[in-house]
Design a protein around this motif. Structure first.
Motif, PDB file in Angstrom:
ATOM      1  N   VAL A   1      57.165  17.416 -36.477  1.00 28.03           N
ATOM      2  CA  VAL A   1      56.436  16.425 -35.907  1.00 28.03           C
ATOM      3  C   VAL A   1      55.060  16.140 -36.497  1.00 28.03           C
ATOM      4  N   ALA A   2      54.742  14.776 -36.452  1.00 28.63           N
ATOM      5  CA  ALA A   2      53.431  14.754 -37.106  1.00 28.63           C
ATOM      6  C   ALA A   2      52.477  14.834 -35.980  1.00 28.63           C
ATOM      7  N   ALA A   3      51.977  16.046 -35.976  1.00 26.39           N
ATOM      8  CA  ALA A   3      50.935  16.318 -34.841  1.00 26.39           C
ATOM      9  C   ALA A   3      50.295  17.766 -35.218  1.00 26.39           C
ATOM     10  N   GLY A   4      49.278  18.048 -34.745  1.00 30.87           N
ATOM     11  CA  GLY A   4      48.764  19.544 -34.721  1.00 30.87           C
ATOM     12  C   GLY A   4      49.677  20.518 -33.859  1.00 30.87           C
ATOM     13  N   MET A   5      49.405  21.792 -34.437  1.00 29.73           N
ATOM     14  CA  MET A   5      50.267  22.930 -33.684  1.00 29.73           C
ATOM     15  C   MET A   5      49.610  22.910 -32.262  1.00 29.73           C
ATOM     16  N   ASN A   6      48.579  22.981 -31.918  1.00 30.29           N
ATOM     17  CA  ASN A   6      47.998  23.185 -30.632  1.00 30.29           C
ATOM     18  C   ASN A   6      48.599  22.170 -29.756  1.00 30.29           C
ATOM     19  N   ASP A   7      48.262  20.651 -30.032  1.00 31.29           N
ATOM     20  CA  ASP A   7      49.125  19.545 -28.960  1.00 31.29           C
ATOM     21  C   ASP A   7      50.562  19.758 -29.053  1.00 31.29           C
ATOM     22  N   THR A   8      51.155  20.164 -30.151  1.00 30.77           N
ATOM     23  CA  THR A   8      52.442  20.203 -30.118  1.00 30.77           C
ATOM     24  C   THR A   8      53.060  21.483 -29.227  1.00 30.77           C
ATOM     25  N   TRP A   9      52.326  22.632 -29.250  1.00 28.03           N
ATOM     26  CA  TRP A   9      52.601  23.762 -28.590  1.00 28.03           C
ATOM     27  C   TRP A   9      52.337  23.115 -27.130  1.00 28.03           C
ATOM     28  N   ASN A  10      51.474  22.822 -26.556  1.00 21.01           N
ATOM     29  CA  ASN A  10      51.089  22.098 -25.307  1.00 21.01           C
ATOM     30  C   ASN A  10      52.295  21.092 -24.801  1.00 21.01           C
ATOM     31  N   ALA A  11      52.499  20.423 -25.818  1.00 22.77           N
ATOM     32  CA  ALA A  11      53.519  19.129 -25.501  1.00 22.77           C
ATOM     33  C   ALA A  11      54.971  19.923 -25.184  1.00 22.77           C
ATOM     34  N   VAL A  12      55.214  20.981 -25.757  1.00 28.73           N
ATOM     35  CA  VAL A  12      56.453  21.674 -25.713  1.00 28.73           C
ATOM     36  C   VAL A  12      56.450  22.246 -24.534  1.00 28.73           C
ATOM     37  N   GLY A  13      55.524  23.031 -24.084  1.00 23.63           N
ATOM     38  CA  GLY A  13      55.194  23.549 -22.941  1.00 23.63           C
ATOM     39  C   GLY A  13      55.456  22.617 -21.654  1.00 23.63           C
ATOM     40  N   GLN A  14      54.939  21.481 -21.626  1.00 19.81           N
ATOM     41  CA  GLN A  14      55.223  20.468 -20.814  1.00 19.81           C
ATOM     42  C   GLN A  14      56.542  19.940 -20.450  1.00 19.81           C
ATOM     43  N   ILE A  15      57.218  19.803 -21.575  1.00 20.85           N
ATOM     44  CA  ILE A  15      58.390  19.663 -21.603  1.00 20.85           C
ATOM     45  C   ILE A  15      59.453  20.592 -21.162  1.00 20.85           C
TER      46      ILE A  15
END
Length: 151
Positions: free
Chosen positions: A46-60
């Motif tokens: 994904v075209a996003a930083g790791m911190n935001d991606t990690w947070n988004a994965v957790g929310q999902i």
């Protein structure tokens, strides 16, 4: 680098509160959809930083039916989950910029608890769902609508 991540994942995965028996999954039967994601190891970028991606994965993960969240380790970029009778790790890993990729990028994949790539039907299905939901979740985070996962 990858070996350091695998070693850290194995150490963290072994730190769970109660010992659990890891069952060897039956060999998956592949549907057409499974073969589509199976082009490689089921990982996606994904075209996003790791911190935001990690947070988004957790929310999902906490909202998906059938996913049981067990633990997380932000420094390692991992979530340990149970899904469709299997226990495994969802890993987010920052990618270096390259001539083809100028901006931030993060790889999302699945590992068994021993750190080996997980390409089971359950892992591929969960990765497909994450890939489908991540763009909207990342947009919410970028807009300030969501923060860290609440567990």
């Amino acid at each position: 680098m990858r070996m350091a991540v695998v070693t850290a994942v194995v150490i963290v995965a072994g730190c769970g509160g109660s010992p659990s028996k890891v069952e060897t999954p039956a060999p998956p039967t592949q549907s057409e959809a499974d073969r589509e994601v199976d082009a490689g190891r089921g990982e996606f970028t994904v075209a996003a930083g790791m911190n935001d991606t990690w947070n988004a994965v957790g929310q999902i993960l906490i909202r998906l039916d059938g996913v049981n969240y067990e633990m997380r380790a932000q420094m390692l970029g991992i979530y340990t989950v149970r899904y469709r009778g299997e226990r495994f790790i969802i890993l987010t890993r920052a990618l270096l910029a390259s001539t083809e990729r100028k901006g931030l990028a993060t790889e999302v994949g699945a590992l068994w608890l021993d750190g080996k790539p997980n390409n089971s039907a359950a892992a591929r299905d969960l990765l497909r769902q994450l890939q489908q939901h991540l763009p909207a979740e990342l947009a919410l985070i970028e807009a300030g609508g969501r923060g860290k996962p609440k567990h």
